[in-house]
Design a protein around this motif. Structure first.
Motif, PDB file in Angstrom:
ATOM      1  N   GLU A  59       4.679   7.578  17.098  1.00  0.00           N
ATOM      2  CA  GLU A  59       3.579   8.210  17.834  1.00  0.00           C
ATOM      3  C   GLU A  59       2.933   9.331  17.037  1.00  0.00           C
ATOM      4  OE1 GLU A  59       4.417   9.301  21.901  1.00  0.00           O
ATOM      5  OE2 GLU A  59       6.039   7.828  21.984  1.00  0.00           O
ATOM      6  N   PHE A  60       3.712  10.018  16.204  1.00  0.00           N
ATOM      7  CA  PHE A  60       3.222  11.168  15.449  1.00  0.00           C
ATOM      8  C   PHE A  60       3.546  10.971  13.977  1.00  0.00           C
ATOM      9  CE2 PHE A  60       4.547  12.619  19.677  1.00  0.00           C
ATOM     10  CZ  PHE A  60       3.330  13.100  20.155  1.00  0.00           C
ATOM     11  N   ILE A  61       2.714  11.559  13.129  1.00  0.00           N
ATOM     12  CA  ILE A  61       2.974  11.492  11.689  1.00  0.00           C
ATOM     13  C   ILE A  61       2.944  12.892  11.101  1.00  0.00           C
ATOM     14  CG2 ILE A  61       2.212   9.118  11.375  1.00  0.00           C
ATOM     15  CD1 ILE A  61      -0.516  10.221  10.455  1.00  0.00           C
ATOM     16  N   SER A  83      11.916  22.272  12.982  1.00  0.00           N
ATOM     17  CA  SER A  83      12.056  23.682  12.620  1.00  0.00           C
ATOM     18  C   SER A  83      12.353  23.901  11.143  1.00  0.00           C
ATOM     19  CB  SER A  83      13.160  24.323  13.466  1.00  0.00           C
ATOM     20  OG  SER A  83      14.381  23.638  13.236  1.00  0.00           O
ATOM     21  N   GLU A  84      12.587  22.830  10.394  1.00  0.00           N
ATOM     22  CA  GLU A  84      12.869  22.953   8.965  1.00  0.00           C
ATOM     23  C   GLU A  84      12.179  21.820   8.209  1.00  0.00           C
ATOM     24  OE1 GLU A  84      17.175  22.592   8.359  1.00  0.00           O
ATOM     25  OE2 GLU A  84      17.268  21.539  10.249  1.00  0.00           O
ATOM     26  N   PRO A  85      12.060  21.938   6.887  1.00  0.00           N
ATOM     27  CA  PRO A  85      11.396  20.896   6.104  1.00  0.00           C
ATOM     28  C   PRO A  85      12.093  19.535   6.247  1.00  0.00           C
ATOM     29  CG  PRO A  85      11.649  22.891   4.804  1.00  0.00           C
ATOM     30  CD  PRO A  85      12.447  23.091   6.066  1.00  0.00           C
ATOM     31  N   ARG A 108      -0.124  15.820   4.332  1.00  0.00           N
ATOM     32  CA  ARG A 108      -0.468  16.426   3.042  1.00  0.00           C
ATOM     33  C   ARG A 108       0.366  17.676   2.783  1.00  0.00           C
ATOM     34  NH1 ARG A 108      -5.786  15.548   4.830  1.00  0.00           N
ATOM     35  NH2 ARG A 108      -6.062  17.781   5.070  1.00  0.00           N
ATOM     36  N   GLU A 109       0.735  18.372   3.850  1.00  0.00           N
ATOM     37  CA  GLU A 109       1.524  19.586   3.718  1.00  0.00           C
ATOM     38  C   GLU A 109       3.010  19.291   3.481  1.00  0.00           C
ATOM     39  OE1 GLU A 109       2.966  23.074   6.692  1.00  0.00           O
ATOM     40  OE2 GLU A 109       0.837  22.550   6.767  1.00  0.00           O
ATOM     41  N   GLN A 110       3.553  18.283   4.145  1.00  0.00           N
ATOM     42  CA  GLN A 110       5.002  18.067   4.146  1.00  0.00           C
ATOM     43  C   GLN A 110       5.515  16.967   3.226  1.00  0.00           C
ATOM     44  OE1 GLN A 110       6.654  18.045   8.242  1.00  0.00           O
ATOM     45  NE2 GLN A 110       4.567  18.517   8.877  1.00  0.00           N
ATOM     46  N   LEU A 111       4.780  15.888   3.079  1.00  0.00           N
ATOM     47  CA  LEU A 111       5.303  14.740   2.350  1.00  0.00           C
ATOM     48  C   LEU A 111       5.492  14.942   0.848  1.00  0.00           C
ATOM     49  CD1 LEU A 111       3.698  11.709   4.229  1.00  0.00           C
ATOM     50  CD2 LEU A 111       6.055  12.578   4.376  1.00  0.00           C
ATOM     51  N   MET A 124       0.847  -1.179   0.000  1.00  0.00           N
ATOM     52  CA  MET A 124       0.000   0.000   0.000  1.00  0.00           C
ATOM     53  C   MET A 124       0.890   1.240   0.000  1.00  0.00           C
ATOM     54  SD  MET A 124      -2.952   0.882   2.722  1.00  0.00           S
ATOM     55  CE  MET A 124      -4.508   1.229   1.992  1.00  0.00           C
ATOM     56  N   SER A 125       0.454   2.268  -0.695  1.00  0.00           N
ATOM     57  CA  SER A 125       1.263   3.474  -0.758  1.00  0.00           C
ATOM     58  C   SER A 125       0.440   4.695  -0.331  1.00  0.00           C
ATOM     59  CB  SER A 125       1.808   3.670  -2.169  1.00  0.00           C
ATOM     60  OG  SER A 125       0.746   3.851  -3.080  1.00  0.00           O
ATOM     61  N   LEU A 126       1.163   5.759  -0.125  1.00  0.00           N
ATOM     62  CA  LEU A 126       0.554   7.023   0.296  1.00  0.00           C
ATOM     63  C   LEU A 126       0.444   7.970  -0.896  1.00  0.00           C
ATOM     64  CD1 LEU A 126       2.772   7.456   3.457  1.00  0.00           C
ATOM     65  CD2 LEU A 126       0.307   7.107   3.484  1.00  0.00           C
ATOM     66  N   GLU A 127      -0.747   8.493  -1.142  1.00  0.00           N
ATOM     67  CA  GLU A 127      -0.904   9.504  -2.194  1.00  0.00           C
ATOM     68  C   GLU A 127      -0.065  10.733  -1.883  1.00  0.00           C
ATOM     69  OE1 GLU A 127      -4.903  10.518  -3.288  1.00  0.00           O
ATOM     70  OE2 GLU A 127      -5.527   8.426  -3.173  1.00  0.00           O
ATOM     71  N   THR A 128       0.109  11.020  -0.595  1.00  0.00           N
ATOM     72  CA  THR A 128       0.877  12.196  -0.190  1.00  0.00           C
ATOM     73  C   THR A 128       2.366  12.053  -0.499  1.00  0.00           C
ATOM     74  OG1 THR A 128       0.981  11.280   2.043  1.00  0.00           O
ATOM     75  CG2 THR A 128      -0.692  12.953   1.627  1.00  0.00           C
ATOM     76  N   MET A 129       2.814  10.850  -0.885  1.00  0.00           N
ATOM     77  CA  MET A 129       4.209  10.658  -1.270  1.00  0.00           C
ATOM     78  C   MET A 129       4.414  10.810  -2.779  1.00  0.00           C
ATOM     79  SD  MET A 129       6.500  10.386   1.060  1.00  0.00           S
ATOM     80  CE  MET A 129       7.854   9.563   0.230  1.00  0.00           C
ATOM     81  N   GLN A 130       3.434  11.396  -3.442  1.00  0.00           N
ATOM     82  CA  GLN A 130       3.598  11.748  -4.846  1.00  0.00           C
ATOM     83  C   GLN A 130       4.227  13.140  -4.896  1.00  0.00           C
ATOM     84  OE1 GLN A 130       3.008   9.715  -7.478  1.00  0.00           O
ATOM     85  NE2 GLN A 130       2.632   8.223  -5.849  1.00  0.00           N
ATOM     86  N   PRO A 131       5.368  13.295  -5.600  1.00  0.00           N
ATOM     87  CA  PRO A 131       6.018  14.616  -5.652  1.00  0.00           C
ATOM     88  C   PRO A 131       5.076  15.678  -6.208  1.00  0.00           C
ATOM     89  CG  PRO A 131       7.420  12.924  -6.612  1.00  0.00           C
ATOM     90  CD  PRO A 131       6.080  12.298  -6.360  1.00  0.00           C
ATOM     91  N   THR A 132       5.083  16.850  -5.580  1.00  0.00           N
ATOM     92  CA  THR A 132       4.226  17.940  -6.019  1.00  0.00           C
ATOM     93  C   THR A 132       4.711  18.551  -7.318  1.00  0.00           C
ATOM     94  OG1 THR A 132       5.520  19.359  -4.584  1.00  0.00           O
ATOM     95  CG2 THR A 132       3.377  18.668  -3.776  1.00  0.00           C
ATOM     96  N   ALA A 133       5.969  18.809  -7.382  1.00  0.00           N
ATOM     97  CA  ALA A 133       6.573  19.446  -8.549  1.00  0.00           C
ATOM     98  C   ALA A 133       8.060  19.154  -8.481  1.00  0.00           C
ATOM     99  CB  ALA A 133       6.311  20.955  -8.521  1.00  0.00           C
ATOM    100  N   GLU A 134       8.779  19.708  -9.412  1.00  0.00           N
ATOM    101  CA  GLU A 134      10.221  19.525  -9.389  1.00  0.00           C
ATOM    102  C   GLU A 134      10.814  20.247  -8.190  1.00  0.00           C
ATOM    103  OE1 GLU A 134      13.630  20.470 -12.554  1.00  0.00           O
ATOM    104  OE2 GLU A 134      11.868  19.420 -13.337  1.00  0.00           O
TER     105      GLU A 134
END
Length: 123
Positions: free
Chosen positions: A81-83, A103-105, A41-44, A1-11
């Motif tokens: 514990e957190f994602i 504190s950083e991406p 959804r914001e970070q991955l 199973m995979s995460l849709e959020t692990m699809q790259p947004t852009a280059e």
């Protein structure tokens, strides 16, 4: 199973040192997250784009979706514990870990820890 959020947004056009650290041989990335999770959804997607830019092959990226109770594959074994949580391993040894909000991406955070670890190993 995979995460849709692990699809790259852009280059990804981040720092060369970050790409170099993320792309080092022998690293495996274990990513815990969920498509329903706002932080994921914001970070991955940006992290996925960084891994793509670093040339990390898909077989070195393990995606571990969790349910709304934060249960899923490897959760107990890795103490999740957190994602999102991303664990970087080399030869089954943990090299770095990003947990939910630093504190950083994700890419920059992990690249700094990977570089520090490798520098210590070479000293």
């Amino acid at each position: 199973m995979s995460l849709e959020t692990m699809q790259p947004t852009a280059e990804w056009d981040g720092d060369v040192d970050v790409r170099e650290a993320l792309g080092r041989e022998g690293l495996t990335y274990r990513v815990w997250g969920a498509d329903w999770c706002g932080d994921c959804r914001e970070q991955l997607p940006a992290f996925a784009a960084a891994l793509d830019a670093a040339g990390v092959p898909a077989e070195r990226i393990e995606q571990h979706p969790v349910d709304e109770d934060k249960q899923g594959d490897g959760v107990d074994e890795y103490g999740i514990e957190f994602i999102p949580t991303v664990v970087v391993e080399r030869a089954d040894e943990e090299v770095a870990r990003f947990v939910e909000e630093e504190s950083e991406p994700i890419a920059e955070y992990l690249a700094a820890r990977i570089a520090e670890r490798d520098e210590r190993a070479q000293a």
